[in-house]
Each structure stands twice: as structure tokens, then as C-alpha cells.
Enzyme design. Structure first.
Site, PDB file in Angstrom:
ATOM      1  N   ASP A   1     -61.548  34.650  31.180  1.00 10.11           N
ATOM      2  CA  ASP A   1     -61.681  34.244  32.592  1.00 10.11           C
ATOM      3  C   ASP A   1     -63.128  33.834  32.861  1.00 10.11           C
ATOM      4  O   ASP A   1     -63.947  34.632  33.333  1.00 10.11           O
ATOM      5  CB  ASP A   1     -61.245  35.387  33.516  1.00 10.11           C
ATOM      6  CG  ASP A   1     -59.754  35.655  33.398  1.00 10.11           C
ATOM      7  OD1 ASP A   1     -58.989  34.683  33.198  1.00 10.11           O
ATOM      8  OD2 ASP A   1     -59.349  36.822  33.487  1.00 10.11           O
TER       9      ASP A   1
ATOM     10  N   LYS B   1     -56.354  34.636  25.850  1.00 11.23           N
ATOM     11  CA  LYS B   1     -55.563  34.268  27.022  1.00 11.23           C
ATOM     12  C   LYS B   1     -56.394  33.301  27.855  1.00 11.23           C
ATOM     13  O   LYS B   1     -57.501  33.628  28.295  1.00 11.23           O
ATOM     14  CB  LYS B   1     -55.212  35.504  27.856  1.00 11.23           C
ATOM     15  CG  LYS B   1     -54.242  35.162  28.990  1.00 11.23           C
ATOM     16  CD  LYS B   1     -53.843  36.401  29.774  1.00 11.23           C
ATOM     17  CE  LYS B   1     -54.863  36.782  30.823  1.00 11.23           C
ATOM     18  NZ  LYS B   1     -54.976  35.841  31.954  1.00 11.23           N
TER      19      LYS B   1
ATOM     20  N   ASP C   1     -51.892  31.291  30.379  1.00  7.18           N
ATOM     21  CA  ASP C   1     -51.437  32.094  31.526  1.00  7.18           C
ATOM     22  C   ASP C   1     -51.553  31.266  32.805  1.00  7.18           C
ATOM     23  O   ASP C   1     -52.445  31.478  33.611  1.00  7.18           O
ATOM     24  CB  ASP C   1     -52.315  33.360  31.580  1.00  7.18           C
ATOM     25  CG  ASP C   1     -51.972  34.296  32.714  1.00  7.18           C
ATOM     26  OD1 ASP C   1     -50.859  34.209  33.265  1.00  7.18           O
ATOM     27  OD2 ASP C   1     -52.830  35.152  33.046  1.00  7.18           O
TER      28      ASP C   1
ATOM     29  N   LYS D   1     -48.921  30.809  34.977  1.00  6.35           N
ATOM     30  CA  LYS D   1     -48.029  31.387  36.003  1.00  6.35           C
ATOM     31  C   LYS D   1     -47.360  30.303  36.854  1.00  6.35           C
ATOM     32  O   LYS D   1     -47.510  30.249  38.077  1.00  6.35           O
ATOM     33  CB  LYS D   1     -48.803  32.336  36.921  1.00  6.35           C
ATOM     34  CG  LYS D   1     -49.423  33.527  36.206  1.00  6.35           C
ATOM     35  CD  LYS D   1     -49.964  34.531  37.200  1.00  6.35           C
ATOM     36  CE  LYS D   1     -50.596  35.722  36.544  1.00  6.35           C
ATOM     37  NZ  LYS D   1     -51.860  35.438  35.854  1.00  6.35           N
TER      38      LYS D   1
ATOM     39  N   ASP E   1     -42.578  26.822  40.800  1.00  8.18           N
ATOM     40  CA  ASP E   1     -42.330  25.585  41.548  1.00  8.18           C
ATOM     41  C   ASP E   1     -40.830  25.307  41.529  1.00  8.18           C
ATOM     42  O   ASP E   1     -40.057  26.121  41.014  1.00  8.18           O
ATOM     43  CB  ASP E   1     -43.140  24.429  40.892  1.00  8.18           C
ATOM     44  CG  ASP E   1     -43.570  23.383  41.917  1.00  8.18           C
ATOM     45  OD1 ASP E   1     -42.741  22.988  42.743  1.00  8.18           O
ATOM     46  OD2 ASP E   1     -44.740  22.962  41.868  1.00  8.18           O
TER      47      ASP E   1
ATOM     48  N   ASN F   1     -37.220  21.334  38.704  1.00 11.51           N
ATOM     49  CA  ASN F   1     -37.561  20.063  38.048  1.00 11.51           C
ATOM     50  C   ASN F   1     -39.041  19.991  37.677  1.00 11.51           C
ATOM     51  O   ASN F   1     -39.407  19.524  36.592  1.00 11.51           O
ATOM     52  CB  ASN F   1     -37.176  18.903  38.982  1.00 11.51           C
ATOM     53  CG  ASN F   1     -37.234  17.579  38.274  1.00 11.51           C
ATOM     54  OD1 ASN F   1     -36.646  17.432  37.205  1.00 11.51           O
ATOM     55  ND2 ASN F   1     -37.974  16.644  38.833  1.00 11.51           N
ATOM     56  N   THR F   2     -39.894  20.487  38.568  1.00  7.44           N
ATOM     57  CA  THR F   2     -41.337  20.459  38.297  1.00  7.44           C
ATOM     58  C   THR F   2     -41.710  21.482  37.223  1.00  7.44           C
ATOM     59  O   THR F   2     -42.550  21.206  36.356  1.00  7.44           O
ATOM     60  CB  THR F   2     -42.113  20.717  39.606  1.00  7.44           C
ATOM     61  OG1 THR F   2     -41.717  19.724  40.556  1.00  7.44           O
ATOM     62  CG2 THR F   2     -43.613  20.637  39.398  1.00  7.44           C
TER      63      THR F   2
ATOM     64  N   THR G   1     -50.276  42.980  38.571  1.00  7.75           N
ATOM     65  CA  THR G   1     -50.780  44.355  38.458  1.00  7.75           C
ATOM     66  C   THR G   1     -51.773  44.694  39.571  1.00  7.75           C
ATOM     67  O   THR G   1     -52.192  45.841  39.698  1.00  7.75           O
ATOM     68  CB  THR G   1     -51.424  44.582  37.070  1.00  7.75           C
ATOM     69  OG1 THR G   1     -52.121  43.393  36.683  1.00  7.75           O
ATOM     70  CG2 THR G   1     -50.383  44.880  36.040  1.00  7.75           C
TER      71      THR G   1
ATOM     72  N   ARG H   1     -57.629  49.387  31.518  1.00  6.05           N
ATOM     73  CA  ARG H   1     -59.005  49.818  31.754  1.00  6.05           C
ATOM     74  C   ARG H   1     -59.352  50.960  30.803  1.00  6.05           C
ATOM     75  O   ARG H   1     -58.809  52.054  30.949  1.00  6.05           O
ATOM     76  CB  ARG H   1     -59.184  50.308  33.204  1.00  6.05           C
ATOM     77  CG  ARG H   1     -59.116  49.195  34.254  1.00  6.05           C
ATOM     78  CD  ARG H   1     -60.310  48.251  34.133  1.00  6.05           C
ATOM     79  NE  ARG H   1     -60.258  47.168  35.117  1.00  6.05           N
ATOM     80  CZ  ARG H   1     -59.687  45.974  34.905  1.00  6.05           C
ATOM     81  NH1 ARG H   1     -59.095  45.705  33.758  1.00  6.05           N
ATOM     82  NH2 ARG H   1     -59.715  45.049  35.841  1.00  6.05           N
TER      83      ARG H   1
ATOM     84  N   GLN I   1     -57.523  45.629  40.225  1.00  3.00           N
ATOM     85  CA  GLN I   1     -56.264  46.051  39.611  1.00  3.00           C
ATOM     86  C   GLN I   1     -55.829  47.402  40.166  1.00  3.00           C
ATOM     87  O   GLN I   1     -56.658  48.249  40.487  1.00  3.00           O
ATOM     88  CB  GLN I   1     -56.426  46.155  38.080  1.00  3.00           C
ATOM     89  CG  GLN I   1     -56.782  44.846  37.407  1.00  3.00           C
ATOM     90  CD  GLN I   1     -55.570  43.938  37.193  1.00  3.00           C
ATOM     91  OE1 GLN I   1     -54.562  44.060  37.891  1.00  3.00           O
ATOM     92  NE2 GLN I   1     -55.678  43.018  36.257  1.00  3.00           N
TER      93      GLN I   1
ATOM     94  N   ARG J   1     -62.093  41.748  31.964  1.00  2.00           N
ATOM     95  CA  ARG J   1     -63.435  42.178  32.355  1.00  2.00           C
ATOM     96  C   ARG J   1     -63.996  43.353  31.571  1.00  2.00           C
ATOM     97  O   ARG J   1     -65.216  43.429  31.363  1.00  2.00           O
ATOM     98  CB  ARG J   1     -63.461  42.460  33.866  1.00  2.00           C
ATOM     99  CG  ARG J   1     -63.426  41.185  34.691  1.00  2.00           C
ATOM    100  CD  ARG J   1     -63.043  41.437  36.124  1.00  2.00           C
ATOM    101  NE  ARG J   1     -61.625  41.796  36.242  1.00  2.00           N
ATOM    102  CZ  ARG J   1     -61.006  42.019  37.396  1.00  2.00           C
ATOM    103  NH1 ARG J   1     -61.683  41.933  38.527  1.00  2.00           N
ATOM    104  NH2 ARG J   1     -59.725  42.318  37.417  1.00  2.00           N
TER     105      ARG J   1
END
Ligand code: C5P
Length: 233
Positions: free
Chosen positions: A5, A27, A54, A56, A59, A62-63, A117, A179, A188, A209
Site C-alpha cells: 500500500d 498484494k 486486490d 475489490k 459493479d 456486465n462491467t 476487517t 497485527r 482494523q 502496515r
């Protein structure tokens, strides 16, 4: 899986150096993908990493089908959709992924996100209008994901035993909300340690993190891998 991230490729690459030779999945989520795009994904594939994209997707069917067809062309290993998009959307996503997988290639694993989460029961009941406990909702979504022909779910490790009971041992569970002892909870809520997550039956754990923001990320990764090596396969 280490969650990259980061705001861009330069920052992500600084972290990728510490992952070399460990065999961990990376990821790539919305933050990095929207900044660095499909080229970054292809570069990471060329370096030999297994990739969970990831994004997610949520929609109309079709999309979602079209999105997955495009994603399959990137050669990634795992991708996800929100179970809240419903059965038809998930089926369309699977079809798109199958259609987009190059001839002779392996279809990427398709995973359904149950409840994030970071979601609590209060949020789910009061804001989203979904009654009952988070566990009940997660198990209901997991069954739906399985009926739609997907390979597994994203959930909290705490929910894994219930999911495996409902959907069987081979139905995959990918669990963020990890964690290690002594690290910041951040946003989280439904969290466990890496060791607890595997003890509860998680197939893949996702850590961001606790590694990427650690004072010494290499050491943090090493300590986590040492702690869970008995569960490696
Ligand atoms: O930094 P942290 O370990 O909390 O990162 C968890 C990662 O897993 C983030 O990239 C987040 O987007 C992702 N994730 C999550 N909960 C889900 C699905 C994905 O936290 N249900």
C-alpha cells in the site's frame, strides 16, 4: 502476502527489495494500482512474484465481467470482488476471468470479500442496515461466494473456523486484519496475530502496515516469517 500500500512504484520498490527470496505473495491494492497501473503489475510478474490484485470489484455484472477479462490478461494469480455485489455479479466476474485467461494459462483464483476487517457490528447494523452479527453475515456471504463458483473469501481470521465449517476445508480463506503483538491496530477491528490466524485455519494472511511502516521492515518480515514457519506449505 505483503500489502504494497504505497503511493507509487518508487516507494513500493523500496519495500520489494526486502521481499526477495522469501517466496511471499505481494498484494497490489487500489492505492498502488491506480498510481502505477498495469505496467507495474507486469514488472512484478516478470520479477517472479505471485500477485494478489486486490481491486475489490463491485459493479453491475456486465462491467464486472469486462473488468475481470482485462485483469486476466495481466497474468496475476489472485483477484477479488465484493460478495455484496451478489451472485450474478460474481458469476459474471468468473466468466470474464475465464474468458480473459490466455489459452493454456491458469485462471487466476477469484476471491469474494465478505465484510471488511475494519467493519464492526455497530457499523454494519446502523450504517449498512444489515442485521445480526458480523459472523452471521460473513458466513452467509461465504456460502453465496461458493455457490457462485468462486474459490474462497476474504474475511477476518476470527471467522475462518465458521467459514470452513460452512463451505469445507478446501474453500480458501484470505485474511487481513493481522497485527503481530505490540503493533498498532490502526483502522482494523477484527484482528489476530499471524500465528493465531494460521491456527484458526487461514490459508493466506495479508500484512501491510505491520511490515511496511515498521522501523525496520526487513526485521519485521523476518520475525513474522520465523513465527509462522511451522505453518508454511
Ligand atoms: O496495513 P494492514 O495490514 O491493515 O493492511 C491490510 C490490507 O488488506 C490493506 O491493503 C487492505 O486494503 C486489505 N484488506 C483489508 N480487509 C479486507 C480486504 C482487504 O484490510 N476485508
Amino acid at each position: 502476502m505483503v500489502a504494497l500500500d504505497f503511493p507509487g512504484a518508487v516507494e513500493a520498490d523500496r519495500c520489494v527489495g526486502i521481499l526477495e527470496g522469501t517466496g511471499v505473495y505481494v498484494k497490489i491494492g487500489m492505492q498502488l494500482y491506480y498510481a502505477a497501473g498495469p505496467d507495474y503489475v507486469r514488472q512484478m510478474k516478470e520479477k517472479g512474484y505471485s500477485i494478489f490484485l486486490d481491486l475489490k470489484v463491485h459493479d453491475i455484472p456486465n462491467t464486472a465481467r469486462g473488468a475481470m477479462q482485462s485483469i486476466a490478461g495481466l497474468g496475476i494469480d489472485m483477484v477479488n470482488v465484493h460478495a455484496a455485489g451478489g451472485r450474478k455479479m460474481m458469476e459474471a466476474a468468473r466468466e470474464g476471468l475465464e474468458k480473459g485467461t490466455p489459452a493454456g494459462g491458469k485462471r487466476p483464483l477469484l476471491i469474494g470479500v465478505t465484510q471488511l476487517t475494519s467493519t464492526t457490528r455497530e457499523m454494519m447494523n446502523d450504517e449498512l442496515g444489515i442485521e445480526g452479527s458480523v459472523e452471521e453475515c460473513v458466513v452467509r456471504y461465504a456460502r453465496l461466494v461458493q455457490q457462485a463458483g468462486l474459490d474462497g473469501v476474504v474475511a477476518s481470521p476470527k471467522e475462518v473456523p465458521l467459514i470452513k465449517e460452512a463451505c469445507g476445508a478446501s474453500f480458501l480463506t484470505v485474511t487481513p486484519g493481522i497485527r503481530p503483538k505490540g503493533t498498532d491496530t490502526g483502522d482494523q477491528h477484527r484482528i489476530t496475530t499471524p500465528e493465531e490466524a494460521f491456527k484458526l485455519g487461514s490459508d493466506f494472511i495479508v500484512i501491510g502496515r505491520a511490515i511496511t511502516q515498521a522501523a525496520n521492515p526487513k526485521q519485521a518480515l523476518h520475525d513474522i516469517l520465523e513465527g509462522v514457519k511451522q505453518y508454511a506449505n
